[in-house]
Each structure stands twice: as structure tokens, then as C-alpha cells.
Motif scaffolding. Structure first.
Motif, PDB file in Angstrom:
ATOM      1  N   ARG A  41      -1.464 -47.964  96.857  1.00  0.00           N
ATOM      2  CA  ARG A  41      -1.072 -46.687  96.240  1.00  0.00           C
ATOM      3  C   ARG A  41      -2.310 -45.846  95.934  1.00  0.00           C
ATOM      4  O   ARG A  41      -2.335 -44.646  96.174  1.00  0.00           O
ATOM      5  N   ALA A  42      -3.355 -46.486  95.417  1.00  0.00           N
ATOM      6  CA  ALA A  42      -4.593 -45.765  95.101  1.00  0.00           C
ATOM      7  C   ALA A  42      -5.220 -45.180  96.361  1.00  0.00           C
ATOM      8  O   ALA A  42      -5.672 -44.030  96.373  1.00  0.00           O
ATOM      9  N   ALA A  43      -5.229 -45.955  97.434  1.00  0.00           N
ATOM     10  CA  ALA A  43      -5.803 -45.483  98.696  1.00  0.00           C
ATOM     11  C   ALA A  43      -5.030 -44.284  99.224  1.00  0.00           C
ATOM     12  O   ALA A  43      -5.607 -43.412  99.886  1.00  0.00           O
ATOM     13  N   GLY A  44      -3.751 -44.207  98.899  1.00  0.00           N
ATOM     14  CA  GLY A  44      -2.919 -43.110  99.370  1.00  0.00           C
ATOM     15  C   GLY A  44      -3.126 -41.798  98.641  1.00  0.00           C
ATOM     16  O   GLY A  44      -2.718 -40.753  99.134  1.00  0.00           O
ATOM     17  N   VAL A  45      -3.759 -41.815  97.470  1.00  0.00           N
ATOM     18  CA  VAL A  45      -3.940 -40.572  96.709  1.00  0.00           C
ATOM     19  C   VAL A  45      -5.377 -40.069  96.718  1.00  0.00           C
ATOM     20  O   VAL A  45      -5.678 -39.029  96.157  1.00  0.00           O
ATOM     21  N   ILE A  46      -6.259 -40.800  97.359  1.00  0.00           N
ATOM     22  CA  ILE A  46      -7.669 -40.423  97.352  1.00  0.00           C
ATOM     23  C   ILE A  46      -7.947 -39.363  98.418  1.00  0.00           C
ATOM     24  O   ILE A  46      -7.241 -39.275  99.411  1.00  0.00           O
ATOM     25  N   ALA A  47      -9.010 -38.604  98.205  1.00  0.00           N
ATOM     26  CA  ALA A  47      -9.356 -37.467  99.068  1.00  0.00           C
ATOM     27  C   ALA A  47     -10.008 -37.913 100.362  1.00  0.00           C
ATOM     28  O   ALA A  47     -11.209 -37.771 100.559  1.00  0.00           O
TER      29      ALA A  47
ATOM     30  N   MET B 118      -2.885 -25.065  93.469  1.00  0.00           N
ATOM     31  CA  MET B 118      -2.746 -26.478  93.769  1.00  0.00           C
ATOM     32  C   MET B 118      -4.015 -27.203  93.318  1.00  0.00           C
ATOM     33  O   MET B 118      -5.117 -26.735  93.536  1.00  0.00           O
ATOM     34  N   SER B 119      -3.847 -28.339  92.702  1.00  0.00           N
ATOM     35  CA  SER B 119      -5.011 -29.067  92.197  1.00  0.00           C
ATOM     36  C   SER B 119      -5.740 -29.788  93.333  1.00  0.00           C
ATOM     37  O   SER B 119      -5.171 -30.107  94.362  1.00  0.00           O
ATOM     38  N   ALA B 120      -7.023 -30.035  93.084  1.00  0.00           N
ATOM     39  CA  ALA B 120      -7.859 -30.714  94.079  1.00  0.00           C
ATOM     40  C   ALA B 120      -7.452 -32.177  94.200  1.00  0.00           C
ATOM     41  O   ALA B 120      -6.949 -32.765  93.247  1.00  0.00           O
ATOM     42  N   PRO B 121      -7.682 -32.779  95.362  1.00  0.00           N
ATOM     43  CA  PRO B 121      -7.363 -34.204  95.518  1.00  0.00           C
ATOM     44  C   PRO B 121      -8.310 -35.057  94.672  1.00  0.00           C
ATOM     45  O   PRO B 121      -9.381 -34.606  94.264  1.00  0.00           O
ATOM     46  N   TYR B 122      -7.910 -36.269  94.415  1.00  0.00           N
ATOM     47  CA  TYR B 122      -8.731 -37.194  93.638  1.00  0.00           C
ATOM     48  C   TYR B 122      -9.912 -37.660  94.475  1.00  0.00           C
ATOM     49  O   TYR B 122      -9.735 -38.125  95.589  1.00  0.00           O
ATOM     50  N   ARG B 123     -11.100 -37.541  93.939  1.00  0.00           N
ATOM     51  CA  ARG B 123     -12.307 -37.903  94.679  1.00  0.00           C
ATOM     52  C   ARG B 123     -12.889 -39.243  94.243  1.00  0.00           C
ATOM     53  O   ARG B 123     -13.523 -39.919  95.035  1.00  0.00           O
ATOM     54  N   LYS B 124     -12.703 -39.602  92.977  1.00  0.00           N
ATOM     55  CA  LYS B 124     -13.236 -40.869  92.488  1.00  0.00           C
ATOM     56  C   LYS B 124     -12.135 -41.568  91.707  1.00  0.00           C
ATOM     57  O   LYS B 124     -11.705 -41.100  90.658  1.00  0.00           O
ATOM     58  N   VAL B 125     -11.666 -42.690  92.252  1.00  0.00           N
ATOM     59  CA  VAL B 125     -10.518 -43.387  91.687  1.00  0.00           C
ATOM     60  C   VAL B 125     -10.929 -44.797  91.275  1.00  0.00           C
ATOM     61  O   VAL B 125     -11.505 -45.543  92.068  1.00  0.00           O
ATOM     62  N   LEU B 126     -10.642 -45.143  90.031  1.00  0.00           N
ATOM     63  CA  LEU B 126     -10.883 -46.492  89.519  1.00  0.00           C
ATOM     64  C   LEU B 126      -9.551 -47.232  89.527  1.00  0.00           C
ATOM     65  O   LEU B 126      -8.589 -46.806  88.894  1.00  0.00           O
ATOM     66  N   VAL B 127      -9.504 -48.333  90.270  1.00  0.00           N
ATOM     67  CA  VAL B 127      -8.275 -49.114  90.406  1.00  0.00           C
ATOM     68  C   VAL B 127      -8.422 -50.390  89.582  1.00  0.00           C
ATOM     69  O   VAL B 127      -9.280 -51.225  89.864  1.00  0.00           O
ATOM     70  N   ALA B 128      -7.590 -50.516  88.563  1.00  0.00           N
ATOM     71  CA  ALA B 128      -7.603 -51.704  87.719  1.00  0.00           C
ATOM     72  C   ALA B 128      -6.672 -52.735  88.341  1.00  0.00           C
ATOM     73  O   ALA B 128      -5.482 -52.479  88.522  1.00  0.00           O
ATOM     74  N   ILE B 129      -7.242 -53.881  88.722  1.00  0.00           N
ATOM     75  CA  ILE B 129      -6.430 -54.934  89.338  1.00  0.00           C
ATOM     76  C   ILE B 129      -6.469 -56.184  88.471  1.00  0.00           C
ATOM     77  O   ILE B 129      -7.427 -56.415  87.735  1.00  0.00           O
TER      78      ILE B 129
END
Length: 149
Positions: free
Chosen positions: A24-30, A1-12
Motif C-alpha cells: 500500500r505504501a509503495a502505491g502512494v509514493i511519488a 490537487m496536493s503533491a504526491p508523497y515523496r518520503k514515506v515511513l512504513v511502520a512494520i
């Protein structure tokens, strides 16, 4: 299983749909170990309209950047994203987002995506433009226009 996302850049794009993309981005972050960064890119007027802009647009662009920063910071507060992780930049949209993701060593770029037709389909979307140049995963959050009507 892959590691959760630790650093996410959200383009708004600072529209009302930005909240949905951020959620959605907040829901996939570690969890608490993860970092959300927001980016809003403003294309320079000379780039958007060709180099022959007949007037000095410096003040106009400065105003756009200031307004975009305020809006982006308002969205950031909703997700406890500190101001230093809010990036408002002038440049080519896809290139600026990819460069920022590389500079942050992001695991994921999250961007909204619309179902397009006609001319917009031919021109492509930001989400589609990001995939070839990105060095990390790209999550396109499908924005459903019918839900809003």
C-alpha cells in the motif's frame, strides 16, 4: 490537487501482514522520486513488563533486534529499499515512529491497523496512537482478518 508523497515511513511489525502494508505504501509514493523508509520498533522489555525485570535481558534484546533487522531487510529487498533506509529501534512504539518521521521529514506514515474489540479496543492501536503526535499524514491500512481465514 496536493503533491504526491515523496518520503514515506512504513511502520512494520515484521509479521506476514507487513507485505500488505508495504504494498500500500509503495502505491502512494511519488514514482521514482519517492523514498520508502521502513521502521520496526521493539519495546524494551523493561518498558513492556515494568522496570522490575528480574534478569539481564541485554542478550535477548540484542537477538530480537538482529532478527527483526533481518526480517525487515527481507521485506525491504522486495521493494528495492536500501538497507540504510531500514530502521530497527528500541523504544516506545508510537513515540519512536513519530520521532523517526520528524527526523526524516516524512510526508506520510503508513501503518497496519486491525479491527479490535474487547481489551485491545480499550488499549487502543498503534495507528490510533500515532495520529495525535504525528506532524504529517498517517495512513492506516486496514488488515482484514477474515480474508486470511
Amino acid at each position: 490537487m496536493s503533491a504526491p508523497y515523496r518520503k514515506v515511513l512504513v511502520a512494520i511489525d515484521c509479521s506476514d501482514e507487513s507485505a500488505e502494508v508495504l504494498a500500500r505504501a509503495a502505491g502512494v509514493i511519488a514514482g521514482t522520486e519517492g523514498e520508502l523508509h521502513l521502521i520496526h520498533v521493539i519495546e524494551p522489555l523493561a518498558l513492556a513488563y515494568g522496570a522490575d525485570v528480574p534478569m539481564d535481558v541485554t542478550d535477548l534484546q540484542s537477538g530480537l533486534v538482529k532478527q527483526a533487522r533481518e526480517t525487515a531487510c527481507n521485506y525491504a529487498r522486495q521493494y528495492q529499499v536500501p538497507k540504510e533506509r531500514v530502521h530497527v529501534e528500541l523504544g516506545s512504539i508510537e513515540k519512536t515512529i513519530v520521532d523517526k518521521a520528524d527526523g526524516l521529514d516524512a510526508d506520510l506514515i503508513v501503518v497496519g491497523s486491525h479491527t479490535r474489540s474487547g481489551l485491545a479496543l480499550l488499549l487502543g492501536s498503534t495507528a490510533r496512537g500515532l495520529v495525535p503526535g504525528a506532524h504529517c499524514d498517517v495512513l492506516a491500512v486496514k488488515m482484514d482478518r477474515k480474508k486470511k481465514e
